[in-house]
Design a protein around this motif. Structure first.
Motif, mmCIF file in Angstrom:
data_model
loop_
_atom_site.group_PDB
_atom_site.id
_atom_site.type_symbol
_atom_site.label_atom_id
_atom_site.label_comp_id
_atom_site.label_asym_id
_atom_site.label_seq_id
_atom_site.Cartn_x
_atom_site.Cartn_y
_atom_site.Cartn_z
ATOM 1 N N LEU A 204 0.828 -1.215 0.000
ATOM 2 C CA LEU A 204 0.000 0.000 0.000
ATOM 3 C C LEU A 204 0.860 1.262 0.000
ATOM 4 O O LEU A 204 0.485 2.278 -0.582
ATOM 5 C CB LEU A 204 -0.933 -0.014 1.207
ATOM 6 N N LYS A 205 2.012 1.200 0.648
ATOM 7 C CA LYS A 205 2.895 2.363 0.708
ATOM 8 C C LYS A 205 3.644 2.592 -0.603
ATOM 9 O O LYS A 205 3.804 3.727 -1.066
ATOM 10 C CB LYS A 205 3.902 2.202 1.847
ATOM 11 N N ARG A 206 4.118 1.521 -1.198
ATOM 12 C CA ARG A 206 5.044 1.634 -2.325
ATOM 13 C C ARG A 206 4.359 1.801 -3.673
ATOM 14 O O ARG A 206 4.979 2.331 -4.609
ATOM 15 C CB ARG A 206 5.969 0.406 -2.366
ATOM 16 N N ILE A 207 3.125 1.339 -3.792
ATOM 17 C CA ILE A 207 2.435 1.418 -5.080
ATOM 18 C C ILE A 207 1.355 2.492 -4.996
ATOM 19 O O ILE A 207 0.497 2.438 -4.107
ATOM 20 C CB ILE A 207 1.839 0.045 -5.458
ATOM 21 N N PRO A 208 1.375 3.485 -5.902
ATOM 22 C CA PRO A 208 0.419 4.598 -5.837
ATOM 23 C C PRO A 208 -1.031 4.108 -5.822
ATOM 24 O O PRO A 208 -1.375 3.136 -6.513
ATOM 25 C CB PRO A 208 0.719 5.390 -7.108
ATOM 26 N N ALA A 209 -1.859 4.788 -5.054
ATOM 27 C CA ALA A 209 -3.264 4.395 -4.927
ATOM 28 C C ALA A 209 -3.980 4.368 -6.267
ATOM 29 O O ALA A 209 -4.850 3.526 -6.507
ATOM 30 C CB ALA A 209 -3.973 5.333 -3.952
ATOM 31 N N SER A 210 -3.597 5.284 -7.165
ATOM 32 C CA SER A 210 -4.254 5.345 -8.482
ATOM 33 C C SER A 210 -3.963 4.107 -9.323
ATOM 34 O O SER A 210 -4.716 3.804 -10.259
ATOM 35 C CB SER A 210 -3.796 6.594 -9.231
ATOM 36 N N ASP A 211 -2.873 3.392 -9.006
ATOM 37 C CA ASP A 211 -2.496 2.205 -9.783
ATOM 38 C C ASP A 211 -2.933 0.899 -9.123
ATOM 39 O O ASP A 211 -2.620 -0.183 -9.637
ATOM 40 C CB ASP A 211 -0.971 2.175 -9.977
ATOM 41 N N ARG A 212 -3.638 0.997 -8.020
ATOM 42 C CA ARG A 212 -4.064 -0.226 -7.322
ATOM 43 C C ARG A 212 -5.515 -0.095 -6.842
ATOM 44 O O ARG A 212 -5.892 -0.590 -5.783
ATOM 45 C CB ARG A 212 -3.150 -0.531 -6.142
ATOM 46 N N LYS A 213 -6.334 0.522 -7.665
ATOM 47 C CA LYS A 213 -7.726 0.764 -7.279
ATOM 48 C C LYS A 213 -8.521 -0.522 -7.082
ATOM 49 O O LYS A 213 -9.499 -0.551 -6.329
ATOM 50 C CB LYS A 213 -8.416 1.647 -8.313
ATOM 51 N N THR A 214 -8.136 -1.588 -7.766
ATOM 52 C CA THR A 214 -8.904 -2.831 -7.644
ATOM 53 C C THR A 214 -8.268 -3.821 -6.672
ATOM 54 O O THR A 214 -8.742 -4.957 -6.543
ATOM 55 C CB THR A 214 -9.079 -3.507 -9.015
ATOM 56 N N PHE A 215 -7.213 -3.439 -5.998
ATOM 57 C CA PHE A 215 -6.667 -4.272 -4.925
ATOM 58 C C PHE A 215 -7.585 -4.103 -3.724
ATOM 59 O O PHE A 215 -7.568 -3.102 -3.037
ATOM 60 C CB PHE A 215 -5.234 -3.852 -4.607
ATOM 61 N N LYS A 216 -8.400 -5.137 -3.450
ATOM 62 C CA LYS A 216 -9.480 -5.001 -2.476
ATOM 63 C C LYS A 216 -9.468 -6.047 -1.351
ATOM 64 O O LYS A 216 -10.174 -5.875 -0.366
ATOM 65 C CB LYS A 216 -10.841 -5.099 -3.195
ATOM 66 N N VAL A 217 -8.692 -7.135 -1.519
ATOM 67 C CA VAL A 217 -8.906 -8.277 -0.627
ATOM 68 C C VAL A 217 -7.617 -8.732 0.060
ATOM 69 O O VAL A 217 -6.577 -8.908 -0.590
ATOM 70 C CB VAL A 217 -9.501 -9.475 -1.405
ATOM 71 N N THR A 218 -7.707 -8.910 1.375
ATOM 72 C CA THR A 218 -6.681 -9.589 2.159
ATOM 73 C C THR A 218 -7.055 -11.058 2.220
ATOM 74 O O THR A 218 -8.123 -11.409 2.731
ATOM 75 C CB THR A 218 -6.615 -9.014 3.588
ATOM 76 N N VAL A 219 -6.172 -11.920 1.714
ATOM 77 C CA VAL A 219 -6.506 -13.341 1.575
ATOM 78 C C VAL A 219 -5.857 -14.170 2.687
ATOM 79 O O VAL A 219 -4.662 -14.037 2.959
ATOM 80 C CB VAL A 219 -6.057 -13.876 0.198
ATOM 81 N N GLU A 220 -6.674 -15.021 3.321
ATOM 82 C CA GLU A 220 -6.186 -16.018 4.284
ATOM 83 C C GLU A 220 -6.664 -17.380 3.797
ATOM 84 O O GLU A 220 -7.851 -17.646 3.751
ATOM 85 C CB GLU A 220 -6.751 -15.748 5.674
ATOM 86 N N ASP A 221 -5.733 -18.218 3.439
ATOM 87 C CA ASP A 221 -6.066 -19.544 2.916
ATOM 88 C C ASP A 221 -6.312 -20.508 4.079
ATOM 89 O O ASP A 221 -6.489 -20.094 5.218
ATOM 90 C CB ASP A 221 -4.922 -20.027 2.021
ATOM 91 N N SER A 222 -6.311 -21.798 3.795
ATOM 92 C CA SER A 222 -6.555 -22.786 4.852
ATOM 93 C C SER A 222 -5.441 -22.758 5.890
ATOM 94 O O SER A 222 -4.282 -22.528 5.574
ATOM 95 C CB SER A 222 -6.694 -24.186 4.253
ATOM 96 N N TYR A 223 -5.830 -23.004 7.125
ATOM 97 C CA TYR A 223 -4.908 -22.929 8.260
ATOM 98 C C TYR A 223 -4.132 -24.231 8.367
ATOM 99 O O TYR A 223 -4.713 -25.302 8.561
ATOM 100 C CB TYR A 223 -5.709 -22.670 9.535
#
Length: 600
Positions: A442-461
Motif C-alpha cells: 500500500l505504501k510503495r504502489i500509488p493508490a491510483s495504480d491499485r484501485k482494484t486491490f481489495k482483498v486480504t486473503v487467508e487460505d486454509s490454516y
C-alpha cells in the motif's frame, strides 16, 4: 424373443415421457405467465450477459520466482477475455519447480507487482493478495521470535525445604535464546516424584531381549531402544516392594511411529490388563504439534503389585522407546494432546478427535498437587536464573516456566519470503505483520495504480497450535473468572486438584485459545484491513492441527470459502464449515476452492 428386464422397461418409459414433455411442455396458468414476471427477465438477461457482480475467481499463483512483467500483463488480459474478474495473488515457492531469477521483494519483483496491480485496475479485475508468502498462513522473515506463535515450557527441580534455597534455575532443555520467562512456581512434591525406575530400584527385562535395555531407566530421554517392526515387544518391570501404580509415561524415540498396547499388572499369579493405550506419533511435522515426540501419558487405575508389564502389540516402522516411567504419582492422561503440543495427525479431525475418556479418580490426596499450595516465587529469581528462597520444610518442586516459539513457518514460500508464523492470539503482532507485507504494498504502489486491490486473503490454516501469548494470565482470568497460575503445572502433565479439575482447566485453555484465534487473529486482520480499504477472505478451517473452532473462526472474516479436491475426500468438512459459518454470521456469499489436486 428374450424377456425384457424390468429396469430397462422403466428406463425406456422415462425416456419416452421426457420426449413427450419436450414436445408438449406444461403451460402455466394465465395469471402465472413467466412473461409477466420481470425478475425472471432480469435473471435471463444475467445468464446471457454475465454482470461483474457475478464473480469468477482464480488463485493466481506466482510460482518459484518465475515471473515477468509481460507475463503478468498477458495473464490478466487472458483472464478478462475468459470472463474472470477476480484473482488472488499468491507468492508460492515449490521445491520441485526450478526457481527463476525474480526474487521476492527484489526491485524487479516490486516492478512486476506494480505492473500487475496497474493492469488489473485498467481491466477492472479485482485483486486479492495472500497476506504472506505461501498459502498458509500469516508469517515471514519480519516476524521476531517474541511476535511468533509460542507455547509454555518448563524446567523442574526438587529441593528440600526448611533452609535457604540458593541455586541457578535452568531453562527448559532445547528452549534456546528465544525463551521468555513467565512464572516461577513452587509446590509441595509428592513422595518419589519424578523418580526413574532405576532410582525406585526396579529391574527391567525385555522380550525379546536387547543389549541396551538399561537406556529405558536411566532418565536420559535422548537415547533408547528400537523395536522390530510388526513384532510384539514386552517390557517387564519388577519392584522390590509393592508399588501402587497410577501412571505410565512412554517417551518415544525421535522417529515417527505408533505405539499401541496394554499395561498389565501381576495379580494373584497372573498378568491382568489394567489399561489399553495408543500413542500416535506418526506425523512429526511442527504444524501437528510443537513437540513432535511428546511423551505418551497414560493414567491407570490405582493398582498395587510387584510386577508390571508393558506389552506393545502394534509396532510401526522405526518404533522405539527412550524412557519408561511407572509411578505412584498420577499424570494428566494425554496432556500433550490436551495442551495442543500434539494434534490430530491428518487433515480429518472429526468431532471425536479432541475428546478423551474420563480419568480414574485419585483417592490419595497426598499424590496430588493442591492448587492452594502452589506458590508464585517469581520475585525470588534474578534475570540470569539465580534463585534464592527461604523454603518452608518439606520437599518442593521448583518449576521455571516460560514461552518459546513453536517454530512453525509460513509456506510454501521462497526462502527470501519464509519466516516464523505470527502469534495468532495477539492483535498487536497481527497488525505489525500486516504492516510489514501488505502495508508495504500500500505504501510503495500509488493508490491510483491499485484501485482494484481489495482483498486480504487467508487460505486454509496449516500452522498448528500454540498455547501461550503475551499477557495470557490476565486475559484468561478476565475471561474465566479464576487465576490460571496455580494450574500451569497441568500443561506439563502434573495433576493439580484432581484429574477432573486438571482436565477442566485444559478445556478452558483450549476454549480460550480458540476464542483468541478468532477474535485476535482473524478479527485483528479484518480490522487493520478495513482501515486500509480492504476486506478479508478466509478459508475457515484448518488441516494438520487447528487450534480453533471452524464456525467462530469464520465468523470474524468478511468472506469465507470452502474447498474440494478432484481426488481424495477433502471437501466434506471444508464446504460445510464455510456454508455453516456463512449462515450463522449472515454472510451472503460463499466461495469454494475447486478441483484442487496433488500427486495424481
Amino acid at each position: 424373443m428374450k424377456k425384457l428386464n424390468v429396469r430397462w422397461i422403466i428406463c425406456l418409459l422415462l425416456v419416452i415421457s421426457g420426449l413427450f414433455m419436450s414436445y408438449y411442455p406444461l403451460t402455466p396458468a394465465k395469471n402465472d405467465s413467466i412473461k409477466e414476471l420481470p425478475q425472471l427477465k432480469t435473471l435471463e438477461s444475467a445468464f446471457r450477459t454475465v454482470p461483474d457482480s457475478i464473480q469468477t475467481s482464480v488463485y493466481w499463483y506466482w510460482i518459484s520466482d518465475n515471473l515477468s512483467k509481460a507475463g503478468v500483463i498477458k495473464d490478466l488480459q487472458a483472464m478478462k477475455k475468459a470472463g474472470i474478474n477476480r484473482a488472488f495473488i499468491g507468492n508460492i515457492g515449490l521445491d520441485d519447480v526450478p526457481y527463476g531469477k525474480v526474487k521476492i521483494f527484489s526491485d524487479q519483483w516490486w516492478d512486476i507487482l506494480h505492473a500487475a496491480l496497474k493492469t488489473a485496475t485498467k481491466l477492472n479485475i479485482e485483486i486479492g493478495i495472500f497476506n504472506s508468502p505461501g498459502w498458509s498462513q500469516s508469517g515471514g522473515p519480519w516476524i521476531k521470535p517474541e511476535e511468533s506463535m509460542r507455547y509454555l515450557c518448563a524446567s523442574k527441580v526438587v529441593v528440600e525445604g526448611g533452609q535457604t534455597i540458593d541455586l541457578k534455575l535452568k531453562r527448559p532443555v532445547g528452549s534456546g535464546n528465544s525463551f521468555q520467562d513467565v512464572r516461577v512456581l513452587a509446590m509441595p512434591a509428592p513422595k518419589d516424584f519424578n523418580k526413574t525406575l532405576r532410582e525406585l530400584g526396579a529391574t527391567v527385562t525385555t522380550i525379546p531381549g536387547i543389549s541396551n535395555d538399561t537406556y529405558l531407566t536411566d532418565g536420559d530421554t535422548s537415547r533408547g531402544v528400537s523395536f522390530k517392526k510388526d513384532s510384539i515387544f514386552t517390557i517387564d518391570v519388577k519392584f522390590r516392594e509393592p508399588l501402587t501404580a497410577r501412571s505410565v509415561v512412554l517417551y518415544p524415540a525421535k522417529h515417527t511411529m505408533v505405539l499401541q498396547g496394554v499395561v498389565q499388572a501381576m495379580i494373584n499369579g497372573a498378568y491382568k490388563t489394567i489399561k489399553s493405550f495408543r500413542v500416535d506419533r506418526s506425523n512429526d511435522a511442527l504444524n501437528v504439534g510443537f513437540l513432535p515426540y511428546a511423551p505418551g501419558a497414560i493414567s491407570v487405575p490405582a493398582t498395587t503389585a510387584n510386577e508390571f508389564r508393558i506389552k506393545f502389540d502394534q509396532v510401526s516402522e522405526n518404533s522405539g522407546l527412550n524412557e519408561l516411567k511407572i509411578s505412584a504419582t498420577p499424570v494428566v492422561e494425554d496432556y500433550a494432546e490436551k495442551s495442543l503440543a500434539k494434534m490430530f495427525p491428518t487433515p480429518f479431525p472429526y468431532w471425536t478427535a479432541y475428546q478423551w475418556a474420563v480419568q480414574p479418580t485419585v483417592n490419595d490426596k497426598t499424590k496430588l498437587i493442591d492448587p492452594a499450595k502452589v506458590v508464585d516465587v517469581t520475585r525470588f529469581m534474578q534475570p540470569d536464573g539465580r534463585f534464592k528462597w527461604e523454603a518452608p520444610k518439606g520437599s518442593w518442586i521448583i518449576m521455571r516456566t516460560g514461552m518459546v516459539p513453536t517454530g512453525v513457518k509460513n509456506g510454501p514460500a521462497a526462502p527470501e519470503g519464509t519466516g516464523l508464523e505470527v502469534d495468532k492470539m495477539s492483535k498487536k503482532h497481527v497488525r505489525a505483520h500486516f504492516d510489514a507485507f501488505l502495508g508495504q504494498i500500500l505504501k510503495r504502489i500509488p493508490a491510483s495504480d491499485r484501485k482494484t486491490f481489495k482483498v486480504t486473503v487467508e487460505d486454509s490454516y496449516e500452522t498448528g497450535g500454540q498455547n501461550w501469548t503475551d499477557g495470557l494470565i490476565t486475559k484468561f482470568k478476565k475471561a474465566f473468572g479464576y487465576d490460571p497460575t496455580p494450574y500451569l503445572p497441568v500443561l506439563q502433565g502434573l495433576v493439580v486438584g484432581s484429574e477432573d479439575r486438571a482436565d477442566r482447566f485444559l478445556w478452558d485453555m483450549r476454549r480460550f485459545i480458540a476464542h483468541e484465534v478468532a477474535y485476535q487473529y482473524v478479527a485483528g486482520l479484518r480490522e487493520v484491513s478495513h482501515e486500509h480499504g480492504l476486506h478479508t477472505w478466509l478459508e475457515n478451517y484448518g488441516h494438520w492441527g487447528f487450534p480453533g473452532e471452524f464456525l467462530q473462526y469464520g465468523g470474524q472474516s468478511d468472506e469465507v470459502g470452502g474447498e474440494f479436491w478432484s481426488e481424495g475426500d477433502l471437501g466434506n468438512i471444508e464446504n460445510r464449515a464455510a456454508s455453516s459459518a456463512a449462515h450463522i454470521y449472515g454472510k451472503t456469499k460463499v466461495s469454494a476452492e475447486s478441483f484442487t489436486a496433488g500427486g495424481r
